[in-house]
Design a protein around this motif. Structure first.
Motif, PDB file in Angstrom:
ATOM      1  N   HIS A 219     -10.981   4.206   2.225  1.00 20.16           N
ATOM      2  CA  HIS A 219     -10.353   4.963   1.659  1.00 20.16           C
ATOM      3  C   HIS A 219     -11.017   4.913   0.024  1.00 20.16           C
ATOM      4  O   HIS A 219     -11.007   5.825  -0.483  1.00 20.16           O
ATOM      5  N   ARG A 220     -11.257   3.842  -0.478  1.00 19.83           N
ATOM      6  CA  ARG A 220     -12.001   3.452  -1.756  1.00 19.83           C
ATOM      7  C   ARG A 220     -13.385   3.746  -1.743  1.00 19.83           C
ATOM      8  O   ARG A 220     -14.059   3.634  -2.933  1.00 19.83           O
TER       9      ARG A 220
ATOM     10  N   ASP B 143       0.599   0.069  -4.663  1.00 19.05           N
ATOM     11  CA  ASP B 143       0.197  -0.987  -5.236  1.00 19.05           C
ATOM     12  C   ASP B 143      -1.197  -1.624  -4.297  1.00 19.05           C
ATOM     13  O   ASP B 143      -1.057  -2.567  -3.626  1.00 19.05           O
ATOM     14  N   GLU B 144      -2.488  -1.102  -4.839  1.00 17.75           N
ATOM     15  CA  GLU B 144      -3.592  -1.268  -3.838  1.00 17.75           C
ATOM     16  C   GLU B 144      -4.180  -2.720  -4.236  1.00 17.75           C
ATOM     17  O   GLU B 144      -4.507  -3.537  -3.259  1.00 17.75           O
TER      18      GLU B 144
ATOM     19  N   ARG C  68       0.753  -1.381  -0.020  1.00 17.64           N
ATOM     20  CA  ARG C  68      -0.022   0.081  -0.072  1.00 17.64           C
ATOM     21  C   ARG C  68       0.702   1.190   0.061  1.00 17.64           C
ATOM     22  O   ARG C  68       0.634   2.237  -0.685  1.00 17.64           O
TER      23      ARG C  68
ATOM     24  N   ALA D 158      -1.947  -5.013  -1.938  1.00 16.08           N
ATOM     25  CA  ALA D 158      -2.223  -4.641  -0.698  1.00 16.08           C
ATOM     26  C   ALA D 158      -3.494  -5.149  -0.189  1.00 16.08           C
ATOM     27  O   ALA D 158      -3.289  -6.067   0.749  1.00 16.08           O
ATOM     28  N   GLU D 159      -4.448  -4.843  -1.024  1.00 13.89           N
ATOM     29  CA  GLU D 159      -5.990  -5.774  -0.588  1.00 13.89           C
ATOM     30  C   GLU D 159      -5.630  -7.207  -0.420  1.00 13.89           C
ATOM     31  O   GLU D 159      -6.349  -7.654   0.279  1.00 13.89           O
TER      32      GLU D 159
ATOM     33  N   LEU E 267      -7.981   0.249   3.907  1.00 10.78           N
ATOM     34  CA  LEU E 267      -8.054   0.716   2.661  1.00 10.78           C
ATOM     35  C   LEU E 267      -9.213   0.495   1.953  1.00 10.78           C
ATOM     36  O   LEU E 267      -9.340   1.586   1.023  1.00 10.78           O
TER      37      LEU E 267
END
Length: 606
Positions: free
Chosen positions: A155-156, A126-127, A122, A130-131, A152
């Motif tokens: 945030h999205r 690189d989300e 993250r 990260a997820e 995360l």
């Protein structure tokens, strides 16, 4: 080999370790013995001992001593050692190499390593990666992984964020508990605005998570928990949580504690906490200190704290400075501070600025500030704007004034509701008028209570005729409103209450109300009191009250005086009062007074 598992994860914060604080001598000795035992086993080739020893040294901050043991344990397949080696390398600044070891540990099933790897990805933007890794960690029940995944997703704008935040909170993560409580609290506020009962249940749930976070030392959670308890009236417990939060350095809690102490009558202790909060940059506390010193007449100190509030970004500081200057007659400075606060969006400052300009005769300058304050939700400004429009006299302005009054009345402004009621009466809409007059009267307006009483009075059926005895009298709602207005000093209501009392034969009560109205300047009250006294045989005293009424322009009182003086044989004085009655009217009185005057004139000339 899975001996250590995730037990060797050093800190819940993820990847950064600090030297542990030493306990008592016994604990230190026990730890030293354990270290020697693990070192001997490690030297004998025991991978588990290498991993444990490496973790112990890393926890102590001995990176050089820990690294070879962790590498050896990792080479032997210990996933906990791989995770801790990643932590060590990350602290040395080798983030990419650390990620490599975290990947090895995460693939082997380490939830802590999956969390650390997710955080690593993250931070590099690189989300998706990260997820993936954070989800791996969260699904294994790792509280930090669940929290990081929730952060995360939030945030999205992903709807699944709250579920993972809840998971982290239920696993004891205090920041997750706080953030979850805030989200539920905001939803409860929206539900409350819509009038839904669900808001109460949501607030109870938010309170539960605030408690969980506060119990774990979260100072902002303690602040919000205190606010919920204070609103509910549980002031003692609210004070305890405010105190806990304030001691941990939360300035807003110190400020809130100050207000709680002030309301309890302990101004000195309140000032101590306000001072502490103000020194930490809380503008609200600085304003409170300013107001406290202003009440004591210490205007220079008050001004200093108001300026401190402004420096802290609190627009109330400029508004309060304006109020302070206005009270001292420093109009130019008051205008300056009002303008500063008004330009920053302070609605009450905009209203105060408009009033100041209006008092100075600048109607054109006042209007836009009234409008701006009203649009921002100032009820007083909406009412004042209505007065401004009404004063112009045109039909268009009258309609604009009514719209302003209606806006203020809808927000509970008593005088605005009265003005709307009067306008509706004028338009013939009695039902709408009654509704607004009831609102205004309930809000304490004596004029509204009187006008409402007159509306209800006009609907009363005529009193039935009774053949025997006194007429039956039942107290009506209109009488209650007349009495409420009368008790608030409304002169016409006092006269009407006196008339109703006289009608039911209560002469003492009638005289009391007539006298109260007369002494307040009511000419009708003075005239009726004179009638009552004359009927009771006190004509000289009656003449005193009729004189007061006639001097105030009451034609009937002047006619009565003319008759009194004519009966006494004081014809010239009688003629003078008859002349006055002719002038004052009304028409019927003028005709009678004219006949009496002519008769007295003939008598005088005979």
């Amino acid at each position: 080999m899975d001996v250590m598992g995730d037990k060797a994860t050093l800190f819940e914060t993820g990847r950064f370790v600090q030297p542990s604080e030493p306990g008592d001598a016994g604990e230190v000795a026990e730890e030293a013995v354990e270290e020697v035992r693990q070192r001997l086993a490690a030297e004998a080739g025991d991978a588990e001992a290498m991993s444990v020893l490496g973790a112990m040294l890393l926890r102590r901050g001995d990176l050089d001593g820990a690294e070879p043991h962790l590498r050896a344990a990792t080479a032997a397949g210990d996933r906990a050692a791989a995770n801790n080696l990643g932590v060590l390398l990350h602290q040395r600044g080798y983030a990419d190499e650390a990620a490599g070891w975290w990947r090895i540990a995460a693939v082997a099933g380490s939830a802590a390593a999956a969390h650390a790897l997710g955080r690593h990805h993250r931070e590099r933007g690189d989300e998706p990666a990260a997820e993936y890794w954070l989800r791996q960690s969260a699904e294994q029940g790792h509280a930090l992984g669940a929290y990081a995944l929730a952060d995360l997703l939030e945030h999205r704008g992903d709807a699944g964020a709250e579920a993972w935040m809840r998971t982290a909170a239920e696993h004891g993560h205090r920041e997750a508990a706080y953030r979850l409580a805030r989200a539920i609290d905001r939803r409860a506020a929206l539900e409350g605005e819509d009038g839904s009962d669900n808001g109460v249940e949501l607030l109870a749930e938010a309170e539960q998570f605030y408690r969980q976070a506060a119990a774990r030392g979260h100072r902002r959670a303690a602040l919000h928990l205190g606010a919920i308890l204070e609103k509910r009236g549980e002031l003692k417990e609210a004070g305890r949580w405010y105190l806990t939060s304030a001691k941990d350095g939360e300035a807003r809690a110190a400020c809130a504690l100050g207000f709680l102490l002030r309301d309890a009558g302990d101004t000195e202790s309140a000032a101590v906490w306000w001072l502490r909060a103000a020194q930490d940059g809380d503008g609200n506390a600085a304003n409170a200190l300013g107001a406290l010193h202003a009440e004591r007449g210490e205007t220079q100190t008050a001004e200093r704290w108001y300026r401190a509030a402004m420096d802290a970004g609190d627009d109330n500081g400029a508004y309060n400075l304006g109020l302070l200057c206005a009270e001292q007659g420093r109009t130019a400075q008051a205008e300056r501070w009002y303008r500063r606060a008004a330009y920053a969006g302070h609605r009450e400052a905009a209203n105060a600025l408009a009033i100041l300009l209006l008092q100075g005769g600048d109607t054109t300058g006042a209007e836009p500030w009234f409008s701006k304050a009203a649009e921002a939700g100032s009820v007083d400004a909406a009412f004042n704007l209505g007065i401004l429009y009404a004063g112009r006299g045109t039909e268009e302005d009258a309609r604009a004034a009514l719209r302003c009054y209606e806006r203020a009345a809808a927000a509970g402004h008593t005088e605005a509701a009265l003005q709307v009621g009067i306008a509706r009466l004028r338009d013939g809409d009695e039902q709408a008028a009654e509704r607004h007059l009831r609102c205004a009267a309930g809000g304490g307006s004596a004029e509204a209570a009187y006008r409402l009483a007159t509306v209800l009075d006009a609907r009363r059926p005529p009193e039935p005729a009774h053949e025997l005895g006194e007429p039956a009298h039942e107290r009506t709602e209109c009488e209650e409103w007349y009495e409420r207005a009368a008790s608030q000093g409304h002169r016409r209501a006092q006269v009407r209450v006196g008339m109703l009392a006289a009608a039911r034969g209560d002469v003492v009560e009638a005289a009391r109300w007539y006298r109260e109205a007369a002494e307040a300047g009511s000419r009708n009250g003075a005239f009726n009191l004179g009638l009552l006294l004359a009927r009771e045989g006190s004509e000289p005293e009656a003449a005193v009250w009729w004189t007061r009424a006639a001097d105030a322009g009451h034609g009937r009182a002047a006619l009565r005086l003319a008759l009194v003086y004519a009966r006494r044989g004081e014809l010239a004085e009688g003629q003078r009062w008859a002349d006055r009655a002719v002038t004052l009217g009304p028409a019927e009185v003028s005709r009678r007074a004219e006949r009496l005057r002519d008769a007295l004139r003939q008598e005088l000339s005979a």
